[in-house]
Design an enzyme around this catalytic site. Structure first.
Site, PDB file in Angstrom:
ATOM      1  N   ASN A 168       0.813  -1.228   0.000  1.00  0.00           N
ATOM      2  CA  ASN A 168       0.000   0.000   0.000  1.00  0.00           C
ATOM      3  C   ASN A 168       0.846   1.278   0.000  1.00  0.00           C
ATOM      4  O   ASN A 168       0.488   2.262  -0.630  1.00  0.00           O
ATOM      5  CB  ASN A 168      -1.001  -0.019   1.164  1.00  0.00           C
ATOM      6  CG  ASN A 168      -0.347  -0.204   2.503  1.00  0.00           C
ATOM      7  OD1 ASN A 168       0.740  -0.784   2.620  1.00  0.00           O
ATOM      8  ND2 ASN A 168      -0.989   0.278   3.543  1.00  0.00           N
ATOM      9  N   GLU A 266       3.899  -4.043  12.616  1.00  0.00           N
ATOM     10  CA  GLU A 266       2.911  -2.991  12.373  1.00  0.00           C
ATOM     11  C   GLU A 266       1.802  -3.632  11.558  1.00  0.00           C
ATOM     12  O   GLU A 266       1.965  -3.848  10.361  1.00  0.00           O
ATOM     13  CB  GLU A 266       3.602  -1.839  11.649  1.00  0.00           C
ATOM     14  CG  GLU A 266       2.930  -0.521  11.891  1.00  0.00           C
ATOM     15  CD  GLU A 266       1.933  -0.222  10.809  1.00  0.00           C
ATOM     16  OE1 GLU A 266       0.765  -0.641  10.971  1.00  0.00           O
ATOM     17  OE2 GLU A 266       2.317   0.391   9.824  1.00  0.00           O
ATOM     18  N   CYS A 300      -3.133   1.292   6.796  1.00  0.00           N
ATOM     19  CA  CYS A 300      -3.335   0.558   8.045  1.00  0.00           C
ATOM     20  C   CYS A 300      -4.028   1.430   9.078  1.00  0.00           C
ATOM     21  O   CYS A 300      -4.839   0.948   9.847  1.00  0.00           O
ATOM     22  CB  CYS A 300      -2.019   0.023   8.577  1.00  0.00           C
ATOM     23  SG  CYS A 300      -0.724   1.247   8.545  1.00  0.00           S
ATOM     24  N   GLU A 488       7.554   2.749  15.014  1.00  0.00           N
ATOM     25  CA  GLU A 488       8.401   3.274  13.948  1.00  0.00           C
ATOM     26  C   GLU A 488       8.288   4.796  13.958  1.00  0.00           C
ATOM     27  O   GLU A 488       7.488   5.361  14.672  1.00  0.00           O
ATOM     28  CB  GLU A 488       7.957   2.694  12.609  1.00  0.00           C
ATOM     29  CG  GLU A 488       8.104   1.179  12.590  1.00  0.00           C
ATOM     30  CD  GLU A 488       7.962   0.621  11.191  1.00  0.00           C
ATOM     31  OE1 GLU A 488       6.887   0.106  10.877  1.00  0.00           O
ATOM     32  OE2 GLU A 488       8.931   0.750  10.412  1.00  0.00           O
TER      33      GLU A 488
END
Ligand code: NAI
Ligand code: MG
Length: 508
Positions: A168, A266, A300, A488
């Site tokens: 993505n 993640e 996400c 992150e």
């Protein structure tokens, strides 16, 4: 470098670009796959194959992991933090110079709108510059021991990082992993998604040309099973950064357990966006539209559940539905309001989830696959053809009365907004916390007491107040519960790539 208009003209004429990578990047060199085989990558806007890339396997992974370890034993291990910082700045400059090529290829391979891909490339530059600034500021601490001792910590590179990248945000997810890894002195073996392998290969080549030594940043391509799995279970890997589905995250965590490899996961989300009755309506509408229709909802941290206070429900939804119906769909390179989703398989999955929800919920708009999106007018004399329609799903809004329904609980990862109604603030918080995910959360309200209370009470890795997706590379990012763990971005991300060593000396 080639400018955008030249690249777009070439695509119009041939349906592809001549200069695309057809190699893996291992040990500073463009390498053919060990298997001799290639896979195809598709332009999601037209559904056409436009390039081939290496079908990597465990032998390619072995070569890349060996090169990465050798670089740590060799010149990269001896490179000073200040020099790492200079190299990261040089890579940033190289990416800026090649921004048009990277953006056009990213848009063509992932399907995303070119304007979004251009934004992604700017974020890659910013990420590299941010961690360039951090490379020579990785301080340890000293301990308050008695006067007979001296004690301090040093931060050592974690070693070789495996980076498993989704489709993505192919290049920006890669950059947010490799930049802190390189800043900390790690070497990297990256595996982009098989749907979007091209910009990772281009980035590794550009980084090498910018002065990164051989073997420090390797890219192997191929499927999750044949390339990803041997990479994450390789004993020569010391750290894993993964972004993707919960199911694959579980598999990677199991593989990591075998070698006790540290990891960051993640994973998915079903992030709530609360709009209270005192919110500034226009800005809340803009926020909700961007939260779910940006990148066709394949984010996400997308705001995929609108939680709306009862008293403004109908008025807000009327305007929202009108806005969603007005979105113009088209091939990513046309940069209309929304592009395709990434693959035929993903389109079917979205359609099936929406179909399944019809019985118990109300579809306020959209809900179907569409073949009426605007296409690129490929020059048919070149055989590029115009026949395929691409993978488009209508912008969809679903009113869901039952908080336990699958459409409320499961990640769709497409342009599908689920609406839940809240009687009041406390009910909104309860609904917000009502899934197994805890990645992001947003709230629009003029009442700062309520927004602060919400920020404290919601379970999420990041909370956006009065602007969904607010923040930048400075903002730590990650999830709780089934959305994963570890962070992150921000200075926080550097911890993933550093080992802390305590050194204590008796001096008395
Ligand atoms: P996936 O999680 O399987 O793929 C992500 C990456 O993992 C790809 O590079 C893939 O090749 C790799 N991979 C797959 N199996 C592996 C294994 N056993 N070992 C190592 N690497 C492996 O996700 P997929 O199938 O592309 O999409 C499924 C769903 O996942 C989507 O519908 C969406 O809901 C979610 N997703 C979430 C993302 C996020 O940003 N959190 C990104 C992509 C997908
Ligand atoms: Mg593709």
């Amino acid at each position: 470098m080639t400018d955008k208009n030249t690249l777009l003209a070439e695509i119009n004429q041939t349906g592809t670009l001549k200069s695309l990578p057809r190699w893996q990047f291992i040990n500073g060199k463009k390498q053919a796959p060990h298997s001799g085989r290639f896979l195809e990558t598709i332009d999601p806007g037209s559904g056409r194959v436009f390039a081939e890339f290496p079908d990597g396997d465990a032998a390619d992974v072995d070569a890349a992991v060996a090169a990465a370890n050798a670089s740590l034993q060799g010149v990269w291990g001896r490179t000073s933090p200040a020099e790492r910082s200079r190299i990261l700045l040089a890579i940033a400059a190289m990416v800026r110079e090649h921004a048009d090529e990277l953006a056009v290829v990213e848009s063509l391979d992932a399907g995303k709108r070119l304007s979004e891909a251009e934004w992604d490339i700017r974020s890659v530059v910013r990420t590299l510059e941010y961690y360039a600034g951090a490379a020579d500021k990785l301080h340890g601490i000293s301990f308050p021991l008695s006067s007979d001792y001296s004690g301090h910590t040093v931060l050592e590179p974690a070693g070789v990082s495996a980076q498993i990248i989704p489709w993505n945000y192919p290049i920006s997810t890669l950059a947010r992993g490799i930049a802190p890894a390189l800043a900390a002195g790690c070497a990297v073996v990256a595996k982009p998604a098989e749907q979007t392998p091209l910009t990772a290969l281009m980035l590794a080549d550009l980084a090498h040309r910018a002065g990164l030594p051989d073997g420090v940043f390797n890219v192997v391509t191929g499927t999750g099973a044949k390339t990803g799995a041997p990479l994450v279970s390789h004993p020569g890997i010391h750290q894993i950064t993964f972004t993707g589905s919960v199911a694959t995250g579980q598999r990677i965590m199991q593989a990591a357990a075998e070698n006790i490899t540290r990891l960051v996961l993640e994973l998915g989300g079903k992030s709530p966006l609360v709009v209270l009755k005192d919110a500034a309506m226009d800005s809340a509408l803009n926020g909700v539209m961007g939260a779910i229709f940006e990148n066709a909802g394949q984010i996400c941290s997308a705001g995929s559940r609108l939680i709306i206070e009862s008293s403004i429900r109908d008025q807000f939804l009327d305007r929202l539905v009108a806005r969603a119906r007005g979105l113009k769909l088209g091939h990513g390179l046309l940069s209309l309001d929304m592009g395709p989703v990434n693959s035929a398989a993903h389109l079917s999955k979205i359609a099936a989830m929406v179909d399944e929800s019809r019985r118990k919920n109300t579809i306020l708009c959209g809900g179907k696959v569409t073949d009426s999106a605007a296409q690129i007018d490929y020059d048919s004399r070149q055989g590029a053809g115009k026949n395929s329609k691409g993978y488009f799903f209508e912008p969809t809004i679903i009113l869901a009365p039952d908080a336990s329904d699958a459409i409320v609980q499961e990640e769709i990862f497409g342009p599908v907004l689920v609406v839940q109604e809240a009687q009041d603030f406390d009910h909104a918080v309860k609904l917000a916390n009502g899934t197994n995910f805890a990645l992001a959360a947003g709230i629009y309200s003029a009442d700062s007491r309520k927004t602060h209370q919400f920020a404290r009470q919601v379970d999420a890795g990041q909370v956006y107040v009065n602007e969904y997706f607010a923040g930048g590379i400075e903002t730590p990012f990650g999830g709780n519960r089934r959305s994963g763990f570890g962070r992150e971005k921000g200075m926080e991300a550097l911890q993933n790539y550093c080992k802390i060593k305590s050194i204590v000396t008796r001096i008395g």
